[in-house]
Design a protein around this motif. Structure first.
Motif, PDB file in Angstrom:
ATOM      1  N   ALA A  87      33.075  10.820  34.247  1.00  0.00           N
ATOM      2  CA  ALA A  87      32.111   9.138  34.535  1.00  0.00           C
ATOM      3  C   ALA A  87      31.011   8.611  34.753  1.00  0.00           C
ATOM      4  N   THR A  88      30.481   7.786  34.413  1.00  0.00           N
ATOM      5  CA  THR A  88      29.145   7.087  35.448  1.00  0.00           C
ATOM      6  C   THR A  88      29.422   5.704  35.370  1.00  0.00           C
ATOM      7  N   LEU A  89      29.424   4.968  36.256  1.00  0.00           N
ATOM      8  CA  LEU A  89      29.294   4.002  36.407  1.00  0.00           C
ATOM      9  C   LEU A  89      28.090   3.481  36.771  1.00  0.00           C
ATOM     10  N   PHE A  90      27.753   2.253  35.782  1.00  0.00           N
ATOM     11  CA  PHE A  90      25.956   1.893  36.500  1.00  0.00           C
ATOM     12  C   PHE A  90      26.794   0.398  36.254  1.00  0.00           C
ATOM     13  N   ILE A  91      25.509  -0.237  37.739  1.00  0.00           N
ATOM     14  CA  ILE A  91      25.697  -1.072  38.291  1.00  0.00           C
ATOM     15  C   ILE A  91      24.221  -1.766  38.684  1.00  0.00           C
ATOM     16  N   ARG A  92      23.844  -2.793  37.683  1.00  0.00           N
ATOM     17  CA  ARG A  92      22.276  -3.546  37.360  1.00  0.00           C
ATOM     18  C   ARG A  92      23.167  -5.110  38.599  1.00  0.00           C
ATOM     19  N   HIS A  93      22.434  -5.813  39.634  1.00  0.00           N
ATOM     20  CA  HIS A  93      22.458  -6.646  40.363  1.00  0.00           C
ATOM     21  C   HIS A  93      20.645  -7.684  41.247  1.00  0.00           C
ATOM     22  N   ARG A  94      21.538  -8.123  41.432  1.00  0.00           N
ATOM     23  CA  ARG A  94      20.518  -8.804  42.013  1.00  0.00           C
ATOM     24  C   ARG A  94      20.682  -9.231  43.420  1.00  0.00           C
ATOM     25  N   VAL A  95      19.819  -8.803  44.371  1.00  0.00           N
ATOM     26  CA  VAL A  95      20.505  -8.547  45.447  1.00  0.00           C
ATOM     27  C   VAL A  95      19.196 -10.316  46.947  1.00  0.00           C
ATOM     28  N   ALA A  96      20.255 -10.556  47.643  1.00  0.00           N
ATOM     29  CA  ALA A  96      19.181 -11.687  48.697  1.00  0.00           C
ATOM     30  C   ALA A  96      17.793 -11.271  49.427  1.00  0.00           C
ATOM     31  N   ASP A  97      18.302  -9.429  50.134  1.00  0.00           N
ATOM     32  CA  ASP A  97      17.319  -9.226  50.853  1.00  0.00           C
ATOM     33  C   ASP A  97      17.580  -7.174  50.902  1.00  0.00           C
ATOM     34  N   TYR A  98      17.353  -6.636  50.241  1.00  0.00           N
ATOM     35  CA  TYR A  98      17.260  -5.456  50.152  1.00  0.00           C
ATOM     36  C   TYR A  98      17.562  -4.610  50.887  1.00  0.00           C
ATOM     37  N   ALA A  99      16.802  -4.626  52.060  1.00  0.00           N
ATOM     38  CA  ALA A  99      17.056  -3.584  53.337  1.00  0.00           C
ATOM     39  C   ALA A  99      18.891  -4.313  53.317  1.00  0.00           C
ATOM     40  N   LYS A 100      18.905  -5.583  53.312  1.00  0.00           N
ATOM     41  CA  LYS A 100      20.551  -5.845  54.351  1.00  0.00           C
ATOM     42  C   LYS A 100      21.573  -5.207  53.471  1.00  0.00           C
ATOM     43  N   TRP A 101      20.919  -5.609  51.571  1.00  0.00           N
ATOM     44  CA  TRP A 101      21.912  -4.744  50.877  1.00  0.00           C
ATOM     45  C   TRP A 101      22.434  -3.069  50.863  1.00  0.00           C
ATOM     46  N   ARG A 102      20.982  -2.499  51.786  1.00  0.00           N
ATOM     47  CA  ARG A 102      20.300  -0.934  52.089  1.00  0.00           C
ATOM     48  C   ARG A 102      21.774  -0.752  52.543  1.00  0.00           C
TER      49      ARG A 102
END
Length: 89
Positions: free
Chosen positions: A2-17
């Motif tokens: 099974a594969t789960l996909f999640i798409r979201h918007r983040v405030a700051d990619y570097a912090k999210w990563r």
């Protein structure tokens, strides 16, 4: 599988990563066998990730885990993510 996909918007990619990377050991302990990160061309704050699992039950348990929601909030995820589940033929 099974594969789960999640798409979201983040405030700051570097912090999210950083938060995403720091969550790796815990994520694997929750059943993730493989994963990948993609960003929208021209907008790195629009993120799509995939996580693979041995079963659909494991994928759904991961998606519903309160710890995942906590980590996403810490990472700066904005709004509710788009989530979908797939089976690999």
């Amino acid at each position: 599988m099974a594969t789960l996909f999640i798409r979201h918007r983040v405030a700051d990619y570097a912090k999210w990563r950083k938060v995403y990377n720091d969550f790796d050991t815990e994520r694997r302990g929750m059943g993730v066998s493989r994963h990948g990160v993609y960003t929208l061309d021209g907008n790195p704050n629009d993120v799509t990730v995939y996580h693979e699992f041995a079963s659909m039950e494991a994928a759904k348990a991961f998606a519903g885990n309160p710890r995942l929601k906590e980590v996403m909030q810490t990472a700066g995820v904005q709004d509710a993510p788009d989530i979908w589940f797939t089976n690999k033929d």
